[in-house]
Scaffold this active site. Structure first.
Site, PDB file in Angstrom:
ATOM      1  N   GLY A 263       0.840  -1.185   0.000  1.00 45.32           N
ATOM      2  CA  GLY A 263       0.000   0.000   0.000  1.00 45.32           C
ATOM      3  C   GLY A 263       0.875   1.236   0.000  1.00 45.32           C
ATOM      4  O   GLY A 263       2.037   1.188   0.423  1.00 45.32           O
TER       5      GLY A 263
ATOM      6  N   CYS B 188       5.916  -0.108   7.352  1.00 46.21           N
ATOM      7  CA  CYS B 188       5.568   1.035   6.517  1.00 46.21           C
ATOM      8  C   CYS B 188       6.786   1.411   5.687  1.00 46.21           C
ATOM      9  O   CYS B 188       7.903   1.462   6.211  1.00 46.21           O
ATOM     10  CB  CYS B 188       5.163   2.205   7.417  1.00 46.21           C
ATOM     11  SG  CYS B 188       4.756   3.707   6.513  1.00 46.21           S
ATOM     12  N   LEU B 189       6.556   1.694   4.406  1.00 46.25           N
ATOM     13  CA  LEU B 189       7.675   2.058   3.529  1.00 46.25           C
ATOM     14  C   LEU B 189       8.332   3.363   3.971  1.00 46.25           C
ATOM     15  O   LEU B 189       9.475   3.624   3.620  1.00 46.25           O
ATOM     16  CB  LEU B 189       7.187   2.184   2.078  1.00 46.25           C
ATOM     17  CG  LEU B 189       6.687   0.877   1.429  1.00 46.25           C
ATOM     18  CD1 LEU B 189       6.124   1.155   0.041  1.00 46.25           C
ATOM     19  CD2 LEU B 189       7.795  -0.158   1.365  1.00 46.25           C
TER      20      LEU B 189
ATOM     21  N   HIS C 104      -4.297   1.478   7.610  1.00 47.85           N
ATOM     22  CA  HIS C 104      -2.941   2.043   7.615  1.00 47.85           C
ATOM     23  C   HIS C 104      -2.809   3.173   6.595  1.00 47.85           C
ATOM     24  O   HIS C 104      -2.317   4.261   6.911  1.00 47.85           O
ATOM     25  CB  HIS C 104      -1.949   0.908   7.312  1.00 47.85           C
ATOM     26  CG  HIS C 104      -0.520   1.324   7.224  1.00 47.85           C
ATOM     27  ND1 HIS C 104       0.439   0.862   8.089  1.00 47.85           N
ATOM     28  CD2 HIS C 104       0.129   2.158   6.373  1.00 47.85           C
ATOM     29  CE1 HIS C 104       1.614   1.410   7.778  1.00 47.85           C
ATOM     30  NE2 HIS C 104       1.454   2.199   6.727  1.00 47.85           N
ATOM     31  N   GLU C 105      -3.277   2.915   5.371  1.00 47.55           N
ATOM     32  CA  GLU C 105      -3.114   3.923   4.311  1.00 47.55           C
ATOM     33  C   GLU C 105      -4.005   5.144   4.565  1.00 47.55           C
ATOM     34  O   GLU C 105      -3.594   6.276   4.328  1.00 47.55           O
ATOM     35  CB  GLU C 105      -3.405   3.324   2.935  1.00 47.55           C
ATOM     36  CG  GLU C 105      -2.502   2.164   2.522  1.00 47.55           C
ATOM     37  CD  GLU C 105      -1.015   2.422   2.734  1.00 47.55           C
ATOM     38  OE1 GLU C 105      -0.558   3.576   2.642  1.00 47.55           O
ATOM     39  OE2 GLU C 105      -0.304   1.441   3.025  1.00 47.55           O
TER      40      GLU C 105
ATOM     41  N   HIS D 156      -2.484   7.580   6.946  1.00 48.78           N
ATOM     42  CA  HIS D 156      -1.484   8.469   6.333  1.00 48.78           C
ATOM     43  C   HIS D 156      -2.116   9.780   5.858  1.00 48.78           C
ATOM     44  O   HIS D 156      -1.482  10.828   5.884  1.00 48.78           O
ATOM     45  CB  HIS D 156      -0.842   7.801   5.115  1.00 48.78           C
ATOM     46  CG  HIS D 156       0.330   6.913   5.432  1.00 48.78           C
ATOM     47  ND1 HIS D 156       1.490   7.382   6.018  1.00 48.78           N
ATOM     48  CD2 HIS D 156       0.535   5.589   5.221  1.00 48.78           C
ATOM     49  CE1 HIS D 156       2.356   6.372   6.149  1.00 48.78           C
ATOM     50  NE2 HIS D 156       1.802   5.280   5.676  1.00 48.78           N
TER      51      HIS D 156
HETATM   52 ZN    ZN Z   1       2.675   3.441   5.697  1.00 46.12          ZN
END
Ligand code: ZN
Length: 154
Positions: A46, A89-90, A131-132, A135
């Site tokens: 994601g 998380c990236l 999660h997304e 953000h």
């Molecule tokens: Zn993330």
């Protein structure tokens, strides 16, 4: 398509509240394409627009290879149950933590054609949606983690 730079923790852009998309312009469509390419290149499931420096309510999710959800102005409209699982998380490289999320989530959003869609998911997909969407309000999973797991050396 172009691969975008992923912003990392410490970058202020990750802490801002994103604005809704009023009109789905060609620029938004390019953003969706670039976000999917960037997510795949980074092996993520994601990605949210602020992670590539764009303060718009746009996310892409691919928890099942080949099925990409492109969500514009997404809103969670129903949740049920609870799950605890490890999350990463990236934008927070080399770390992971246990979070508590709903087990089932239904999200309503616009797709790239401006049509309203509803997507229901459980387990990993439910977690990815939460999660997304976090953000988009400047929240990171580390804010709500029940506990962080060991840090990798990177
Ligand atoms: Zn993330």
């Amino acid at each position: 398509m172009a691969k975008l730079q992923i912003r990392k923790i410490g970058d202020d852009v990750l802490r801002k509240v994103c604005r809704p998309v009023d009109v789905i312009t060609p620029r938004i469509l390019t953003l969706l394409d670039d976000m999917t390419e960037t997510m795949r290149a980074a092996d993520g499931c994601g990605l949210a627009a602020p992670q590539v420096g764009v303060l718009r309510r746009v996310v892409v999710i691919e928890t099942e290879p080949g099925t990409v959800y492109e969500l514009i102005n997404p809103k969670i409209i129903a949740t049920a149950g609870e799950q605890e699982a490890a999350e990463g998380c990236l934008s927070v490289p080399g770390r992971s933590g246990i979070t508590r999320r709903p087990k089932y989530v239904t999200v309503r959003a616009l797709n790239r054609n401006g049509e309203t869609v509803e997507i229901s998911g459980s387990d990993l997909l439910a977690r990815a949606i939460c999660h997304e969407l976090d953000h988009l309000d400047g929240k990171l999973y580390i804010d709500c983690a029940v506990r962080m797991l060991g840090e990798d050396e990177d």
